[in-house]
Design a protein around this motif. Structure first.
Motif, PDB file in Angstrom:
ATOM      1  N   ASP A   1     -17.966   1.241  -5.530  1.00 29.90           N
ATOM      2  CA  ASP A   1     -15.969   2.069  -5.316  1.00 29.90           C
ATOM      3  C   ASP A   1     -15.392   0.691  -5.725  1.00 29.90           C
ATOM      4  OD1 ASP A   1     -14.441   3.690  -4.832  1.00 29.90           O
ATOM      5  OD2 ASP A   1     -13.684   2.804  -3.386  1.00 29.90           O
ATOM      6  N   TYR A   2     -15.848  -0.526  -4.988  1.00 32.00           N
ATOM      7  CA  TYR A   2     -14.670  -1.624  -5.211  1.00 32.00           C
ATOM      8  C   TYR A   2     -14.573  -2.081  -6.334  1.00 32.00           C
ATOM      9  CZ  TYR A   2     -12.122  -6.096  -4.846  1.00 32.00           C
ATOM     10  OH  TYR A   2     -11.512  -6.884  -4.933  1.00 32.00           O
ATOM     11  N   LEU A   3     -15.391  -2.900  -6.837  1.00 30.68           N
ATOM     12  CA  LEU A   3     -15.829  -3.023  -8.361  1.00 30.68           C
ATOM     13  C   LEU A   3     -15.305  -2.011  -9.283  1.00 30.68           C
ATOM     14  CD1 LEU A   3     -19.325  -4.742  -8.419  1.00 30.68           C
ATOM     15  CD2 LEU A   3     -16.819  -5.700  -8.334  1.00 30.68           C
ATOM     16  N   VAL A   4     -15.667  -0.611  -9.436  1.00 32.75           N
ATOM     17  CA  VAL A   4     -14.664   0.442 -10.604  1.00 32.75           C
ATOM     18  C   VAL A   4     -13.737   0.613 -10.837  1.00 32.75           C
ATOM     19  CG1 VAL A   4     -15.452   2.460 -11.372  1.00 32.75           C
ATOM     20  CG2 VAL A   4     -17.886   1.286 -11.169  1.00 32.75           C
ATOM     21  N   ASN A   5     -13.157   1.144  -9.012  1.00 28.36           N
ATOM     22  CA  ASN A   5     -12.273   1.693  -8.561  1.00 28.36           C
ATOM     23  C   ASN A   5     -11.145   0.536  -8.716  1.00 28.36           C
ATOM     24  OD1 ASN A   5     -12.962   4.629  -9.505  1.00 28.36           O
ATOM     25  ND2 ASN A   5     -14.354   3.919  -7.450  1.00 28.36           N
ATOM     26  N   LYS A   6     -11.039  -0.263  -8.063  1.00 28.42           N
ATOM     27  CA  LYS A   6     -10.354  -0.742  -7.595  1.00 28.42           C
ATOM     28  C   LYS A   6     -10.048  -2.353  -8.736  1.00 28.42           C
ATOM     29  CE  LYS A   6      -7.085  -3.344  -4.493  1.00 28.42           C
ATOM     30  NZ  LYS A   6      -5.882  -2.509  -4.817  1.00 28.42           N
TER      31      LYS A   6
ATOM     32  N   VAL B   1     -33.865 -16.759  -5.460  1.00 31.62           N
ATOM     33  CA  VAL B   1     -32.462 -16.281  -5.270  1.00 31.62           C
ATOM     34  C   VAL B   1     -32.349 -17.440  -4.913  1.00 31.62           C
ATOM     35  CG1 VAL B   1     -30.718 -15.401  -4.281  1.00 31.62           C
ATOM     36  CG2 VAL B   1     -32.810 -13.704  -4.854  1.00 31.62           C
ATOM     37  N   VAL B   2     -30.992 -18.107  -5.060  1.00 29.57           N
ATOM     38  CA  VAL B   2     -30.594 -19.612  -4.301  1.00 29.57           C
ATOM     39  C   VAL B   2     -29.646 -19.694  -3.823  1.00 29.57           C
ATOM     40  CG1 VAL B   2     -32.230 -20.732  -5.792  1.00 29.57           C
ATOM     41  CG2 VAL B   2     -30.035 -20.335  -6.710  1.00 29.57           C
ATOM     42  N   GLY B   3     -28.351 -18.657  -4.551  1.00 31.82           N
ATOM     43  CA  GLY B   3     -27.605 -18.330  -3.880  1.00 31.82           C
ATOM     44  C   GLY B   3     -27.454 -17.206  -3.225  1.00 31.82           C
ATOM     45  N   VAL B   4     -25.459 -17.420  -2.916  1.00 34.14           N
ATOM     46  CA  VAL B   4     -24.909 -16.019  -2.723  1.00 34.14           C
ATOM     47  C   VAL B   4     -23.618 -16.275  -2.589  1.00 34.14           C
ATOM     48  CG1 VAL B   4     -26.487 -14.101  -2.262  1.00 34.14           C
ATOM     49  CG2 VAL B   4     -25.083 -15.890   0.076  1.00 34.14           C
ATOM     50  N   GLU B   5     -22.686 -15.153  -3.304  1.00 30.91           N
ATOM     51  CA  GLU B   5     -21.681 -15.226  -2.760  1.00 30.91           C
ATOM     52  C   GLU B   5     -21.442 -14.084  -3.148  1.00 30.91           C
ATOM     53  OE1 GLU B   5     -16.788 -16.087  -5.477  1.00 30.91           O
ATOM     54  OE2 GLU B   5     -19.018 -17.014  -6.506  1.00 30.91           O
ATOM     55  N   LEU B   6     -19.995 -14.402  -1.389  1.00 33.08           N
ATOM     56  CA  LEU B   6     -19.804 -12.360  -0.884  1.00 33.08           C
ATOM     57  C   LEU B   6     -18.852 -12.611  -1.409  1.00 33.08           C
ATOM     58  CD1 LEU B   6     -21.773 -13.056   2.447  1.00 33.08           C
ATOM     59  CD2 LEU B   6     -22.421 -12.211   0.597  1.00 33.08           C
ATOM     60  N   ARG B   7     -17.978 -10.952  -1.029  1.00 34.77           N
ATOM     61  CA  ARG B   7     -17.163 -10.662  -1.572  1.00 34.77           C
ATOM     62  C   ARG B   7     -16.308  -9.233  -1.106  1.00 34.77           C
ATOM     63  NH1 ARG B   7     -11.827 -11.255  -4.400  1.00 34.77           N
ATOM     64  NH2 ARG B   7     -13.117 -12.822  -5.309  1.00 34.77           N
ATOM     65  N   GLY B   8     -15.607  -8.865  -0.079  1.00 32.79           N
ATOM     66  CA  GLY B   8     -15.543  -8.206   0.780  1.00 32.79           C
ATOM     67  C   GLY B   8     -14.945  -7.490  -0.362  1.00 32.79           C
ATOM     68  N   SER B   9     -15.117  -5.448  -0.057  1.00 26.77           N
ATOM     69  CA  SER B   9     -14.660  -4.495  -0.258  1.00 26.77           C
ATOM     70  C   SER B   9     -14.092  -3.962   0.392  1.00 26.77           C
ATOM     71  CB  SER B   9     -16.006  -3.504  -0.750  1.00 26.77           C
ATOM     72  OG  SER B   9     -16.334  -3.338   0.557  1.00 26.77           O
ATOM     73  N   ARG B  10     -13.234  -4.410   1.422  1.00 24.95           N
ATOM     74  CA  ARG B  10     -12.893  -3.827   2.422  1.00 24.95           C
ATOM     75  C   ARG B  10     -10.920  -4.642   2.482  1.00 24.95           C
ATOM     76  NH1 ARG B  10     -15.998  -1.988   7.557  1.00 24.95           N
ATOM     77  NH2 ARG B  10     -17.211  -3.879   6.890  1.00 24.95           N
ATOM     78  N   LEU B  11      -9.631  -3.946   2.772  1.00 24.26           N
ATOM     79  CA  LEU B  11      -8.907  -5.601   2.880  1.00 24.26           C
ATOM     80  C   LEU B  11      -8.453  -5.305   3.861  1.00 24.26           C
ATOM     81  CD1 LEU B  11      -6.321  -5.591   1.173  1.00 24.26           C
ATOM     82  CD2 LEU B  11      -4.834  -3.763   1.877  1.00 24.26           C
TER      83      LEU B  11
END
Length: 364
Positions: free
Chosen positions: A127-132, A172-182
């Motif tokens: 929802d965040y990636l497509v709509n926001k 997998v050698v790492g991750v980046e986390l990005r919030g979907s909630r304000l």
């Protein structure tokens, strides 16, 4: 003024001084977050109190150090003698050498299953990636199905960093986390950052999120971006020419997770190793890839282009390579060419213009 010469003991004393205590003695302000301390004004400066390491997460070189001298040189632009003098006169605590060795040995390897608690669904991420963010729904769905994008139990979007040497989803050698909630304004660590963002502390150094177009072929181009969402925005904008035409060469789309030339350099070296392997297997010539910088069209991006060009020269890349193989592809606003924008800004702008055009056509 005579130059003061320091003995080995004094230099070790300065180098091993507690970085956080030194910076606090200089009037710097930090916000405590568990075992971490984030600078109140420079949010990408993070001090790990367990490992006694200072991270400059958006910097190009020397972005992690446990040397107080290095920090003083970088933050205050001292020369070496000035840095040592200032540290020794600060009165900050000295750490023992064995503490550094212990911390260095204690750092575990990144383990995806241990570090990330995946949610059973990806609805919030989608929802965040497509709509926001207005990313192409089919593209996002494909990346979720492929496992490159997931969602954790806090509804953060998980961008997986794969090992470029193996290109395997399980590696997998790492991750980046990005919030979907304000995040409410009163709870934000940084006022201008409305969503949670974190590159995991145990990420393998000099790695980033990347997507390959046609991995069966040699890589002809490495396109470089500042963030995963800008990679996906570019792919959304260019989807017709990239996905609807037959490709005979691969393109890597890489996020540096900031402006980190070491990430580009290490990724490029791994591409060359893979190209040589494929060339041997297929009995064909080795492809020398182009590096295309698709960074943000702002002051930071422009300065990075200059630094990266100098970096290639320092790494003994020829002038002919720099002239022929280093390309620039910045996002340019259709509304105002002087606007500082990234590729998601451009995508959002184009979506808005497209909507206006459709409405106008509907009125005719």
């Amino acid at each position: 003024m005579a130059i003061k010469y320091f003995n080995k003991e004094e230099i070790n004393h300065a180098r091993n001084t507690d970085i956080l205590e030194y910076l606090l003695s200089k009037g710097e302000n930090f916000l405590k977050q568990g075992n971490y301390y984030r600078h109140a004004e420079h949010s990408s400066w993070v001090y790990d109190n367990r490992k006694k390491v200072m991270y400059f997460n958006k910097e190009v070189t020397n972005y992690a150090t446990n040397s107080c001298i290095t920090v003083a040189l970088k933050v205050y632009q001292f020369n070496f003698n000035e840095a040592v003098t200032d540290i020794l006169s600060s009165g900050a605590e000295i750490l023992l050498e064995e503490r550094f060795e212990k911390d260095k040995l204690a750092k575990p390897m990144f383990d995806y299953k241990r570090e990330v608690k995946e949610d059973i669904n990806t609805n919030a991420a989608f929802d965040y990636l497509v709509n926001k963010r207005q990313l192409d729904a089919q593209l996002v769905e494909q990346l979720i199905k492929a496992g490159l994008i997931r969602q954790d139990n806090h509804q953060n979007i998980v961008f997986k960093y794969l090992n470029r040497e193996t290109n395997q989803l399980h590696d997998v050698v790492g991750v980046e986390l990005r919030g979907s909630r304000l995040i409410p304004e009163e709870k934000r660590i940084h006022p201008n950052r409305p969503y949670f963002l974190m590159q995991h502390e145990l990420n393998q150094p000099d790695t980033g999120f990347y997507i390959q177009l046609s991995p069966r072929f040699q890589t002809a181009e490495l396109k470089v971006f500042e963030a995963p969402i800008e990679v996906l925005s570019y792919l959304t904008i260019k989807k017709d020419c990239l996905f609807h035409q037959e490709q005979r060469q691969n393109i890597d789309f890489l996020s540096m997770g900031g402006l980190k030339q070491s990430v580009v350099f290490e990724h490029y070296k791994k591409i060359m190793l893979q190209n040589r392997l494929l060339a041997t297997q297929k009995k064909e010539a080795v492809t020398i890839p182009t590096i295309t910088l698709c960074v943000n069209n702002d002051e930071g991006g422009q300065k990075f282009i200059e630094r990266f060009t100098r970096f290639l020269q320092e790494q003994a890349f020829s002038e002919s390579f720099i002239q022929q193989k280093l390309k620039i592809e910045l996002p340019v606003s259709q509304v105002n060419e002087t606007l500082a924008i990234d590729y998601n800004d451009l995508l959002q702008e184009r979506k808005g213009l497209s909507t206006i055009t459709v409405r106008e056509e509907g009125l005719q």
